[in-house]
Design an enzyme around this catalytic site. Sequence first.
Site, mmCIF file in Angstrom:
data_model
loop_
_atom_site.group_PDB
_atom_site.id
_atom_site.type_symbol
_atom_site.label_atom_id
_atom_site.label_comp_id
_atom_site.label_asym_id
_atom_site.label_seq_id
_atom_site.Cartn_x
_atom_site.Cartn_y
_atom_site.Cartn_z
ATOM 1 N N GLU A 1 0.802 -1.240 0.000
ATOM 2 C CA GLU A 1 0.000 0.000 0.000
ATOM 3 C C GLU A 1 0.828 1.280 0.000
ATOM 4 O OE1 GLU A 1 -2.644 -0.458 3.342
ATOM 5 O OE2 GLU A 1 -3.545 -2.266 2.496
ATOM 6 N N ASN B 1 2.006 -5.227 -3.159
ATOM 7 C CA ASN B 1 0.603 -5.515 -2.856
ATOM 8 C C ASN B 1 -0.153 -4.215 -2.579
ATOM 9 O OD1 ASN B 1 -1.373 -7.656 -2.208
ATOM 10 N ND2 ASN B 1 -1.281 -6.870 -0.114
ATOM 11 N N HIS C 1 -10.541 -5.789 -2.311
ATOM 12 C CA HIS C 1 -11.612 -5.633 -1.320
ATOM 13 C C HIS C 1 -12.728 -4.864 -2.030
ATOM 14 C CE1 HIS C 1 -9.220 -7.053 2.040
ATOM 15 N NE2 HIS C 1 -8.248 -6.223 1.708
ATOM 16 N N GLU D 1 -6.456 -10.543 -1.319
ATOM 17 C CA GLU D 1 -7.264 -10.307 -0.108
ATOM 18 C C GLU D 1 -8.736 -10.209 -0.473
ATOM 19 O OE1 GLU D 1 -5.731 -7.022 2.215
ATOM 20 O OE2 GLU D 1 -3.656 -7.595 1.838
ATOM 21 N N ASP E 1 -12.509 -10.024 -0.856
ATOM 22 C CA ASP E 1 -13.816 -10.097 -0.211
ATOM 23 C C ASP E 1 -14.724 -9.131 -0.947
ATOM 24 O OD1 ASP E 1 -12.824 -7.669 0.879
ATOM 25 O OD2 ASP E 1 -12.556 -8.516 2.875
HETATM 26 O O1 G2I Z 1 -7.773 -3.694 6.296
HETATM 27 C C1 G2I Z 1 -7.931 -4.865 5.536
HETATM 28 C C2 G2I Z 1 -6.630 -5.315 4.957
HETATM 29 C C3 G2I Z 1 -6.151 -4.309 3.914
HETATM 30 N N1 G2I Z 1 -4.934 -4.743 3.299
HETATM 31 C C4 G2I Z 1 -3.851 -5.078 4.188
HETATM 32 C C5 G2I Z 1 -4.305 -6.054 5.254
HETATM 33 O O2 G2I Z 1 -3.256 -6.278 6.158
HETATM 34 C C6 G2I Z 1 -5.517 -5.542 5.986
HETATM 35 O O3 G2I Z 1 -5.863 -6.516 6.973
HETATM 36 C C7 G2I Z 1 -6.439 -6.018 8.137
HETATM 37 C C8 G2I Z 1 -6.803 -7.176 9.044
HETATM 38 O O4 G2I Z 1 -7.759 -7.969 8.380
HETATM 39 C C9 G2I Z 1 -7.374 -6.656 10.348
HETATM 40 O O5 G2I Z 1 -7.539 -7.733 11.262
HETATM 41 O O6 G2I Z 1 -5.548 -5.154 8.770
HETATM 42 C C10 G2I Z 1 -6.133 -4.547 9.916
HETATM 43 C C11 G2I Z 1 -5.203 -3.515 10.492
HETATM 44 O O7 G2I Z 1 -4.717 -2.653 9.548
HETATM 45 C C12 G2I Z 1 -6.472 -5.607 10.948
HETATM 46 O O8 G2I Z 1 -7.131 -5.020 12.027
HETATM 47 C C13 G2I Z 1 -6.475 -5.141 13.243
HETATM 48 C C14 G2I Z 1 -7.158 -4.178 14.215
HETATM 49 O O9 G2I Z 1 -7.014 -2.862 13.695
HETATM 50 C C15 G2I Z 1 -6.507 -4.257 15.518
HETATM 51 O O10 G2I Z 1 -7.196 -3.445 16.429
HETATM 52 C C16 G2I Z 1 -6.480 -5.706 16.005
HETATM 53 O O11 G2I Z 1 -5.742 -5.797 17.192
HETATM 54 O O12 G2I Z 1 -6.558 -6.434 13.741
HETATM 55 C C17 G2I Z 1 -5.851 -6.594 14.939
HETATM 56 C C18 G2I Z 1 -5.828 -8.064 15.321
HETATM 57 O O13 G2I Z 1 -7.127 -8.554 15.432
#
Ligand code: G2I
Length: 455
Positions: free
Chosen positions: A170, A212, A249, A278, A280
Amino acid sequence: MTERCQGDTRPRTGPRARTAIVLAAAALLAATSAAFLPGTASAGTTLGASAAEKGRYFGTAVAASRLSDGNYTTILNREFNSVTPENEMKIDATEPQQGRFSYGAAEQIVNHARSRGMSVRGHTLAWHSQQPSWMESMSGSALRSAMLNHVTQVATHFRGQVVAWDVVNEAFEDGTSGARRNSNLQRTGNDWIEAAFRAARAADPGAKLCYNDYNTDNWTHAKTQAVYNMVRDFKSRGVPIDCVGFQSHFNNDSPYVSNYRTTLSSFAALGVDVQVTELDIQGAPAATYRSVVEDCLAVARCNGVTVWGIRDSDSWRASQTPLLFNSSGQKKAAYDAVLAALNNGTTPTDPPTTPPTTPPTTPPSGSCTATLQDSTRWGDRFNSQVTVSGASNWTVVVAVTPPQKVSNTWNGSPTWDSSGNVMTMRSNGSGNVFGFTTMANGTWTRPVVRSCTAS
Ligand code: G2I
């Protein structure tokens, strides 16, 4: 089988013998399938097995905290042959304090996957987000070396276990600027991305190295073009990049578009693999899921699809119910559509894997070439001129970026798609140079030639 001596070649014809032969054949078949399709059930009935039959993988994001959930792991182990740790390999997880690395949660996922024959995509080594606080507060050369050390340490730790790394995630801005995202990493110098790729290659020469990003699905978008230009530049200068990940996404604000396949094939033509990393889709419409998979299968170098979670309740956007399984773990209509697409997919026929010789505004197309040049510019509009070579009867498709609108054309016969943004220009006997005026409406992105077809 134990009642016969070695060397006894007399034919066996009794019922016990026939049963033994059937069982032995079944065991051999099972062993053969397991050898070729580790981690999956029989081909045609699960996502991973069906993708494997097409030479692809079908993966999912996995959260270490869910590996103790039996419903979750049953689906994971049955359906998928690739995993991406959802958060466990990010910088805040792997280097929470500078120089102190923590791999426990990531290793849990890697071990779960590899012991079942699934491959692992690493996500992600360098990113502006989810940085530990020590890194967030760094800048300049100290940050540059901390970032490179992080890439080196993590890629070295997982050497041989990760088939592909999202080295950089990103790094481009949203919107129409086509600029790099203004982050602490970007401020260390524009070459930070290539420096990260070189460090990753040195640390794990066997891993595929990917860039990515999200909102890079629509071929006409400035961000897509900006990433395309970076990859093209990297390939031309020998920066070690092997693949581009399209997060995909999709939702109502950022929907799937029918030029997605053009995006995948245009990047692939630069000589990189492309992967849907990724996926969805808000509401999980079956037809859209099916289109995404068909688009990947249509591109020879699209070598896998990863959905961003298993059940809707596992999704970062759970309220949008964007995944293939409902929160109870039951297959949704989108699952059936994806499986059908994987099973019906044909062997890809798009061959070009060498960088195109045409400029970035002229993606590879048919048997003619169309080159777009900027021409006069006024305060509210600009002219573009397109030169066609290789055919006298031609059809050229050009796209402008909304809210731009074409207000005037010359030396060709135009028709328009329903959005009004895509113009199909056909030769009308006025020669091989046509032009048009674009009302900028605040957006000065250069129009894009999508294809040139001789007729
Ligand atoms: O935002 C969706 C994705 C976009 N592209 C990059 C990916 O790395 C990103 O994944 C998401 C995860 O699916 C989430 O699970 O990235 C988020 C953070 O940027 C993730 O969220 C985080 C929460 O913000 C935190 O509060 C939490 O502690 O997930 C953490 C673990 O559950």
